[in-house]
Design a protein around this motif. Structure first.
Motif, PDB file in Angstrom:
ATOM      1  N   ASP A   1      16.909   4.616 -19.694  1.00 33.24           N
ATOM      2  CA  ASP A   1      16.775   4.920 -18.263  1.00 33.24           C
ATOM      3  C   ASP A   1      16.352   3.623 -17.594  1.00 33.24           C
ATOM      4  N   ILE A   2      17.320   2.897 -17.081  1.00 34.55           N
ATOM      5  CA  ILE A   2      16.986   1.595 -16.488  1.00 34.55           C
ATOM      6  C   ILE A   2      17.398   1.567 -15.019  1.00 34.55           C
TER       7      ILE A   2
ATOM      8  N   GLY B   1      17.371  -8.836 -13.318  1.00 30.49           N
ATOM      9  CA  GLY B   1      16.384  -8.463 -12.293  1.00 30.49           C
ATOM     10  C   GLY B   1      16.250  -6.969 -12.104  1.00 30.49           C
ATOM     11  N   GLY B   2      16.335  -6.221 -13.194  1.00 32.48           N
ATOM     12  CA  GLY B   2      16.251  -4.760 -13.090  1.00 32.48           C
ATOM     13  C   GLY B   2      14.898  -4.239 -13.512  1.00 32.48           C
ATOM     14  N   THR B   3      14.864  -2.961 -13.873  1.00 31.77           N
ATOM     15  CA  THR B   3      13.632  -2.355 -14.363  1.00 31.77           C
ATOM     16  C   THR B   3      13.906  -1.602 -15.658  1.00 31.77           C
ATOM     17  N   ILE B   4      12.938  -1.609 -16.566  1.00 33.91           N
ATOM     18  CA  ILE B   4      13.108  -0.907 -17.844  1.00 33.91           C
ATOM     19  C   ILE B   4      12.858   0.590 -17.704  1.00 33.91           C
TER      20      ILE B   4
ATOM     21  N   VAL C   1      -1.233 -14.518  -6.822  1.00 33.44           N
ATOM     22  CA  VAL C   1      -0.088 -13.998  -6.078  1.00 33.44           C
ATOM     23  C   VAL C   1       0.572 -12.895  -6.891  1.00 33.44           C
ATOM     24  N   ILE C   2       0.703 -11.727  -6.284  1.00 27.73           N
ATOM     25  CA  ILE C   2       1.383 -10.602  -6.921  1.00 27.73           C
ATOM     26  C   ILE C   2       2.770 -10.511  -6.296  1.00 27.73           C
ATOM     27  N   THR C   3       3.785 -10.897  -7.063  1.00 27.23           N
ATOM     28  CA  THR C   3       5.142 -10.858  -6.526  1.00 27.23           C
ATOM     29  C   THR C   3       5.852  -9.639  -7.103  1.00 27.23           C
ATOM     30  N   GLY C   4       6.083  -8.667  -6.254  1.00 26.63           N
ATOM     31  CA  GLY C   4       6.754  -7.439  -6.685  1.00 26.63           C
ATOM     32  C   GLY C   4       7.862  -7.121  -5.698  1.00 26.63           C
ATOM     33  N   LEU C   5       8.841  -8.043  -5.638  1.00 22.04           N
ATOM     34  CA  LEU C   5       9.899  -7.897  -4.630  1.00 22.04           C
ATOM     35  C   LEU C   5      11.021  -7.003  -5.147  1.00 22.04           C
ATOM     36  N   ASN C   6      10.642  -5.816  -5.536  1.00 23.94           N
ATOM     37  CA  ASN C   6      11.563  -4.811  -6.050  1.00 23.94           C
ATOM     38  C   ASN C   6      12.603  -4.423  -4.992  1.00 23.94           C
TER      39      ASN C   6
END
Lengths: 471, 471
Positions: free
Chosen positions: B355-356, B423-426, A186-191
Motif C-alpha cells: 500500500d504505497i 518521492g512517494g510514501t511507504i 527544519v522539518i521538511t514535510g512537503l507531501n
C-alpha cells in the motif's frame, strides 16, 4: 530570570543584532529608525508594541539561523505574516524580535496531476488564489483580508472564511508543510499526496497553533476544480426551526454543491437595510434571513436544479419569502448584504466584535439568552447576530451606543459565559492569540490545556517561540 | 532494565492481574484459559503473540484506571479495536497487556442539526454506517473489513478506503475525540462544531498515531448527506497520459460529485479477467483501465450529466473504450472487478501486498521501473498494480509463483527503494505499525522522525502505550 540592568540589556540587544546581521545580512535585520512601524501591531484591538528588531529573512535557512541565534541569546521570536489577525497572535512582545515572512514570497511549483501547489509562507493569499486560477484551479480559501494576509498566517491560524461548509478550514487544504522549530531545526514535510499514513502527521501540530510551536516557511496546498457556475438565493424564514430544516434540506438536496449557508438575525437585517449603498431585497419583519450559495460544474444542469430545489423548499413551507439570483451581479449583491458588516465600524460607532461557535440546534436559544442578558446587564445595548451557521459559526457585534470606552468586560462576560453554558467555542475561526487567552478555560478542560502546555514544553522548552500566546 | 528472574516476573504479573481485577472486575480481565486467542494477532503477516492478559473495559473511567495500574506496574498496554489492521499496530507485544475496546460499543447521540454522531470507540464500522443511514445520513468511510473493524481503530489508523477523493480520510470525518493518555488522564474533546479554533486541535495527535500516544474511547463523527444516486463507468485508456488527463477532466467536469477514480494496470485486468465469477466488460490489450464513480443528489439531473460528460471525454480522445452503468447492478459489477483483488490469496498463491503512495504524475514511471527492477532481481516474478489513483494511492501485489517462502526482502527492497526514489510514501492508508517501521526512514527525514519521537516522549515518557510501534 532576574531583572537585567538597562545598560546590560542594551548591550545584550546590540550583541544579538550584530549576530543576526552577521548571519542574515543587514537588509534582513531592521532596527531603530529603519524598523517599520507596521510590524508593531496586528489588526487586533491591542495597541502597538515595538520589538527589538524586525527580521525579514528570505530563505528557510535564514529563518532557522535567526531562530538559533535568538534562542542562544534568550530572546523570543514572534513570527509575522500579513498582520491581519484579530487576536494579537502576531503582535510583538516586549523584548522580542519580530520575524516577518514578508520577503519569503512566491509560488515554487504547481503540479496539475496531483492538483497541488508549493508556495512560500509569506505569499499573500490573493497571489496564491490568482496563481491557482491561472493554472485552471481554485484555492477555495477566501477572506476579506485576502490582499494583505499571508498564506503562512492563514495556515498558522487555520483560517476559515465563507465556504468552509464545502471545502473545510485551511487545515483541509494543506497537504504538506515545511516548518522551523524553536531550536532552529527544519522539518521538511512537503507531501503532495492526499493519502499518506507514514508515521505521525506532523503538519497538524503547526496548523492553527499560531506560531507557538514552529514557524511555517513553505506549504503544499491542495488545488480544487474551478466551479463553472455559482447560483444563490436570499431567503426569509418564519422561525429558527425552519433555518435548521433548510440547512438539512440544503445538505441533502444540494449535496456537495452547497458552498455557503449564512444566516442573519432580524437586528442585523434592519441595520444593514438602513445602510446607504446596500440593496436589501427582502422586507423586514421575518424571524431569520439566509444566504444560500451553490457552486456547480455545469450551468445547464445546476442552475435549473437549484431553482427546482428552492421551489420545493417553498412548497414544504420552510420559506416565508425568497429571491433567486439570475446573474453573477445578483450573487454579488446578495453577498453585499452579508459583507456589509465590514462597514459596521462606521455605522455603529464603537463596539465589540465576536467570533464564536455553537452547536447548530442551540444557536437561536443562545441568541435569545444573549440578548436578554445584555438587556439586563447593559440597558440600551445593541447586539447583531450573523454568521456561517452551516459550520456552527456565529459572529456578534455588540455595544452600548456612543459609550467610550465600551463596557468591554461586561459584554465579554455575557457572551463567553453563555458560550460555556451552551457548549460552544470562544473562537470558531479567529484563533486565541492574546486577546482570547483569558477565556480559553471556558471551553477547554484543564486536562486539554495541560496537554497543550505539554506540547508547548516539548517543542519549545525555553519559550522562545511566540511565548505567552494561546496557552 | 535488568532481566527479571522468571519467578519474580510471574509474581509481578500476578500482582498486576490482581490489581486490574480489583479495579475493573473479573469479567474485564481475561487470563490463562479464559484469554481469547483472537486477541493474540491482527490481520498482518506477523504471527500470534500472547499478552499477559486481555482487558475488556466497558467505560472510559475503566480504561483510565487500567492504564494507571499498568503504568504503575511498568507493563505496557497495546490498544485493540477490531484487529483488522495489516501492519501489526494492534498485535500484542511480549510482556504487554492487550486492552480491547470491544465492549465499549454503541451510538451515544445523533445531532441532526449539527450533522454529527457521538459513538463509543469499539463500535464496528458497519454498525456506525447503519445507524447513520437510519438517521438519514451517510458515514462515507467504507472498507472491506467494515463488519469487523472498530471505528476507534479506523480513527487511530486514519483509515482510507475507496471514496477518499470525495470525502477525505477518516481524519476529515472526525469532529471530536475522547482519549485516555498513557498516565491515565482523560482528554475529553467531544467537539460537535466544524469550526473550532480555541487552542491546539489536539485530536490530530491521536488520529493516525496507531494507539502510541493515547487510547481513543469516544468519537464525534461528521455525518454527510446520503447521495440520491450513484453512476459509474469503466473505461479503457490508450496510455497513462490519458489517465492523468481523465482524472483532471473528472475533477473539473464532475466536481465534488466525483466519488472514486480507480485505476487498474493491464496485468491486473488480465488476472481478474481469468477469475471465475468476475465479469470484465472491456477487452484486454489497453494501457490502463479506470473505474470512475459519481454520487449525485438528483438522478434526473445527475445521470444524464454523467453520460454527457463521459461522451465529451470520448470525443476528446481520452478513452479507447468505455461502458456506462445503467443500473445499481452495473455499478456493483464494475466494483466487482476492482474488488476482485480480495480473492488474490486464492488465485495467485503466496505473494506480498503493498500500500504505497506516489505523486500522480510519477505513477506510471514508477510501475515501469518497478517491473523492470523485479524482472532483473527476481526473474519470473509477477506484479499487479491497481489503486485509488485519484488520491495518489497505489496497491501492488507481487511475488514469485509458488515460491515458499516468498523472497519478501528482495520484493520490499525493490518496491520501497523505488518509493524513496520517486518521492512517494511507504504507507498511503494502512499505517506503519511494526511491519513497515524498518522502512520509515525511506520517506520521512531524520528531523521528522526525531520530532515524532519527541512527541512520543512528551506524551508517553515511560513507553507504556503500544511501545515500539510506528517510531
Amino acid at each position: 530570570m532576574t531583572a537585567m540592568p538597562d545598560a546590560s540589556r542594551s548591550e545584550a540587544a546590540t550583541a544579538l543584532v550584530a549576530a543576526l546581521v552577521a548571519a542574515l545580512g543587514d537588509k534582513a535585520v531592521l532596527t531603530g529608525a529603519e524598523r517599520p512601524a507596521r510590524n508593531d501591531a496586528d489588526w487586533s484591538t491591542l495597541g502597538p508594541q515595538a520589538p527589538l528588531a524586525v527580521l525579514r529573512p528570505t530563505t528557510t535557512e535564514a529563518v532557522a539561523a535567526a531562530m538559533r541565534i535568538c534562542a542562544a541569546h534568550g530572546v523570543p521570536v514572534v513570527p509575522q505574516g500579513g498582520l491581519t489577525g484579530l487576536c494579537g497572535g502576531a503582535r510583538p512582545l516586549a523584548g522580542s524580535v519580530a520575524l516577518s515572512l514578508e520577503r519569503m514570497t512566491g509560488i515554487e511549483a504547481i503540479d496539475p496531476a496531483s492538483a497541488s501547489m508549493t508556495v512560500r509562507a509569506g505569499t499573500p493569499l490573493q497571489v496564491v488564489q490568482e496563481a491557482a486560477d491561472a493554472a485552471g484551479f481554485l484555492i477555495p480559501l477566501d477572506l476579506g483580508a485576502r490582499g494583505s494576509c499571508a498564506i503562512g498566517g492563514n495556515a498558522s491560524t487555520n483560517a476559515g472564511g465563507n465556504r468552509v461548509i464545502r471545502y473545510g478550514m485551511t487545515r483541509e487544504m494543506i497537504l504538506g508543510l515545511e516548518v522551523v522549530l524553536a531550536d532552529g531545526s527544519v522539518i521538511t514535510g512537503l507531501n503532495r499526496m492526499i493519502k499518506n499514513n507514514a508515521g505521525y502527521d506532523l503538519k497538524h501540530l503547526f496548523i492553527g497553533s499560531e506560531g507557538t510551536l514552529g514557524i511555517i516557511t513553505r506549504l503544499v496546498l491542495r488545488l480544487f476544480p474551478k466551479p463553472a457556475c455559482t447560483v444563490a438565493a436570499l431567503c426569509a424564514l418564519p422561525d429558527y426551526a425552519s433555518v435548521v430544516g433548510l440547512l438539512a434540506a440544503s445538505r441533502r438536496g444540494l449535496g456537495p454543491m452547497l458552498s455557503a449557508f449564512e444566516v442573519m438575525w432580524p437586528d442585523y437585517w434592519e441595520t444593514v437595510g438602513a445602510m446607504p449603498g446596500v440593496r436589501v431585497p427582502l422586507p423586514q419583519g421575518h424571524a431569520a434571513y439566509c444566504l444560500i450559495e451553490a457552486q456547480g460544474t455545469d450551468e445547464t444542469f445546476d442552475a435549473p436544479r437549484f431553482e427546482a430545489w428552492l421551489e420545493a423548499q417553498a412548497e414544504a413551507g420552510l420559506l416565508a419569502d425568497a429571491v433567486l439570483s439570475r446573474s453573477v451581479a445578483d450573487v454579488k449583491a446578495f453577498w453585499g448584504v452579508r459583507d456589509a458588516c465590514s462597514e459596521f465600524p462606521q455605522v455603529l460607532g464603537p463596539h465589540e466584535s465576536f467570533d464564536i461557535g455553537l452547536p447548530v440546534a442551540a444557536m437561536d436559544d443562545y441568541v435569545r439568552a444573549c440578548k436578554a442578558a445584555l438587556a439586563e446587564r447593559l440597558p440600551g445595548a445593541f447586539a447583531l447576530f450573523y454568521g456561517h451557521i452551516g459550520d456552527g459559526n456565529l459572529h456578534i457585534v455588540a455595544g452600548l451606543k456612543g459609550a467610550r470606552p465600551q463596557p468591554k468586560d461586561v459584554i465579554q462576560e455575557v457572551i463567553y459565559g453563555l458560550v460555556r453554558e451552551f457548549g460552544g467555542t470562544i473562537s470558531a475561526e479567529h484563533g486565541i492569540g492574546l486577546t482570547k487567552k483569558p477565556w480559553l478555560g471556558h471551553v477547554r478542560s484543564e486536562a486539554e490545556i495541560a496537554l497543550m502546555r505539554r506540547l508547548k514544553a516539548a517543542l519549545d522548552p525555553d519559550g522562545m517561540l511566540n511565548p505567552g500566546k494561546v496557552v
